[in-house]
Design an enzyme around this catalytic site. Structure first.
Site, short mmCIF file in Angstrom:
data_model
loop_
_atom_site.label_atom_id
_atom_site.label_comp_id
_atom_site.label_asym_id
_atom_site.label_seq_id
_atom_site.Cartn_x
_atom_site.Cartn_y
_atom_site.Cartn_z
N LYS A 179 -10.48 1.83 44.98
CA LYS A 179 -9.66 2.63 45.12
C LYS A 179 -9.61 2.48 46.70
CE LYS A 179 -9.85 6.78 46.47
NZ LYS A 179 -8.81 6.70 47.73
N GLU A 251 -21.89 4.81 53.30
CA GLU A 251 -21.47 4.78 54.74
C GLU A 251 -20.55 5.85 55.43
OE1 GLU A 251 -19.37 2.28 58.10
OE2 GLU A 251 -20.56 0.93 56.89
N CYS A 285 -15.97 4.16 62.90
CA CYS A 285 -17.01 5.23 62.86
C CYS A 285 -18.17 4.93 63.95
CB CYS A 285 -17.68 5.06 61.51
SG CYS A 285 -18.10 3.31 61.09
N GLU A 385 -16.37 14.07 65.38
CA GLU A 385 -16.05 12.77 65.48
C GLU A 385 -14.31 12.84 65.72
OE1 GLU A 385 -16.57 8.47 63.03
OE2 GLU A 385 -16.05 10.45 62.09
#
Length: 485
Positions: A179, A251, A285, A385
């Site tokens: 997906k 992750e 990331c 973040e």
């Protein structure tokens, strides 16, 4: 903007065929570069998922019996096919994602390399013979495929992160139902032509773009044996709750710092920090989400970072060869940047460069590269973040304080430290609570053969993406014991 050589694929890919699926609903894909609707993709349904999983089971039962050398040969052909399509796939990815086309070219080339790398890794996925306390027994281990993996990938590296799961998954005898996000599915769908041309058997890989609700259906499906995910920690936590006892490879978000000690090469550190902050518009990331500079070299570093950014960062049309900073991918990320910078202004931080959305472009997703000084560790820029082109600068007075500030964060993916001292480098490698610590290079550096993932005790997931380690995570370690006399 360069025109695409052909119309993009706008259907689901189930068991070797492009199909409209079972729903009449379609989701528009809007380019962050132009603001235009560039495709409309069917909304995958539970029935489509059932079909993909059923075919995956049939195909995987046959694939696991194919010899590893034969599987490797097919994966090498996939790598070759992707290499032939680099320019077309890169232009398509840039149009849907927004990153400079030079970055997209690098992504597609790396995806091709991963198929070659994992083809070779599979040939060296060795087991062991083990001594037994029973002299009449012989024990040995081997790696077996888990079965059918449900894979959920993010929008920042659409094809590369698809490949980070699918290449090792296929190499080890698994099937994958993938997906990708509904807003960046086009490069992944186009890559299915490469897999088909390379001879990947029908049913081993299906691609069903969808939203979060469809992702939950994928994770919960009883025919899915394991789940691989790259994305935010908040979404990762939901996936784990839904997955239960299924195997997971996770992750998740990173907020790891770059540390600049007083003995560092300041020019090199400044260039690396800026590069890592604007690469892929900061939507990485392991971008420079926090920069912790020793107070003794703070002013010198700030001057170097400003100078480098002003001379090297070029915002604009990502199809231009002169541009290295394109638009953000979506309004959610841009709004988060707005929120973080609004707080920075309210708290009196020094916005030295940029600070908001750029004007004069086709969409309002183009964001000026931003440097903010005087950031405190309790601020949004330090705690969250940002996922945009911003360089937040904090300062500290000692190694102990730097480590305290760095490790106070709940996330622990990757960090970097700049120092000329070997002993201090070793200390930070061992004491920074991140999965990887890079010395004297960008926080955004990685290698395709590098085990990449989060540190224990942090909200960044588990398992490793990269090299042989992913093959270990995507297989079962089995043991045989034979009575010989």
């Amino acid at each position: 903007m360069n025109a695409l050589p052909q119309a993009p694929r706008t259907q689901l890919f189930i068991a070797g065929e492009f199909t409209d699926g079972t729903s009449d609903e379609r989701v528009e894909v809007v380019s962050p570069v132009t603001g235009d609707v560039i495709a409309a993709i069917p909304s995958a349904t539970a029935e489509d998922l059932d079909a993909a999983v059923s075919r995956a089971h049939d195909a995987q039962r046959k694939w696991r019996r194919v010899g590893v050398f034969q599987r490797a040969e097919i994966l090498h052909r996939v790598g070759d096919e992707l290499e032939r399509r680099v320019d077309d796939l890169a232009r398509l990815q840039t149009l849907e994602q927004g990153k400079p086309v030079s970055e997209s070219v690098a992504d597609i080339k790396e995806a091709a390399q991963l198929f070659h790398l994992h083809a070779e890794d599979a040939l060296r996925l060795y087991g062991e013979t083990l001594p037994s306390s029973d002299v009449d027994k012989r024990m040995f281990t081997f790696h077996a495929p888990v079965g059918v993996w449900g894979i959920i990938t993010p929008w920042n590296f659409p094809l590369l992160m698809f490949t980070e799961f699918v290449a090792p998954g296929l190499a080890t005898g698994n099937a994958c139902v993938v997906k990708p996000p509904s807003n960046t599915p086009l490069a992944v769908l186009a890559a299915m032509d490469a897999l088909t041309a390379a001879g990947v058997p029908e049913g081993l890989v299906s691609v069903l773009p969808g939203d979060g609700e469809f992702g939950s259906q994928l994770v919960a499906h009883p025919g899915i044996h394991a789940v691989g995910f790259i994305g935010s920690s908040a979404t990762g936590a939901k996936i784990v709750r839904t997955a239960g006892l299924k195997r997971t490879l996770m992750e998740c978000s990173g907020n790891g710092p770059i540390v600049v000690l007083e003995d560092a090469n300041i020019e090199r550190a400044a260039a690396a920090a800026v590069d890592s902050a604007f690469y892929c518009a900061g939507q990485v990331c392991c971008a420079t989400e926090r920069l912790i500079v020793h107070e003794a070299v703070h002013d010198q570093f700030v001057e170097a970072a400003l100078s480098y950014a002003q001379s090297h960062v070029r915002l604009g049309d990502p199809f231009s060869s002169e541009v290295n900073l394109g638009p953000l991918n979506n309004e959610g990320v841009a709004a988060k940047m707005d929120r973080h910078l609004d707080e920075a202004r309210a708290r009196g931080f020094d916005i030295l460069l940029g600070g908001g959305r750029a004007t004069g472009f086709a969409t309002n997703l183009y964001y000026d590269f931003t440097i903010v000084d005087g950031v405190t560790e309790d601020s949004l820029l330090a705690q969250e973040e940002s996922f945009g082109p911003v360089l937040p600068i904090l300062s500290a007075t000692s190694d102990d304080e730097i480590l305290r500030v760095a490790n106070a964060d709940a996330l622990g993916l990757q960090s970097a430290v700049f120092t000329e001292s070997l002993s201090r480098a070793y200390r930070f490698i061992e004491e920074l609570e991140t999965g990887q610590v890079i010395v004297n290079d960008s926080n955004g550096w990685w290698d395709i053969n590098m085990p990449f993932g989060g540190a224990g005790g942090k909200g960044t997931g588990w398992g490793r993406i990269g090299g042989m380690y992913t093959l270990h995570d995507m297989t079962d370690l089995r043991t045989g014991a034979i009575h010989v006399r």
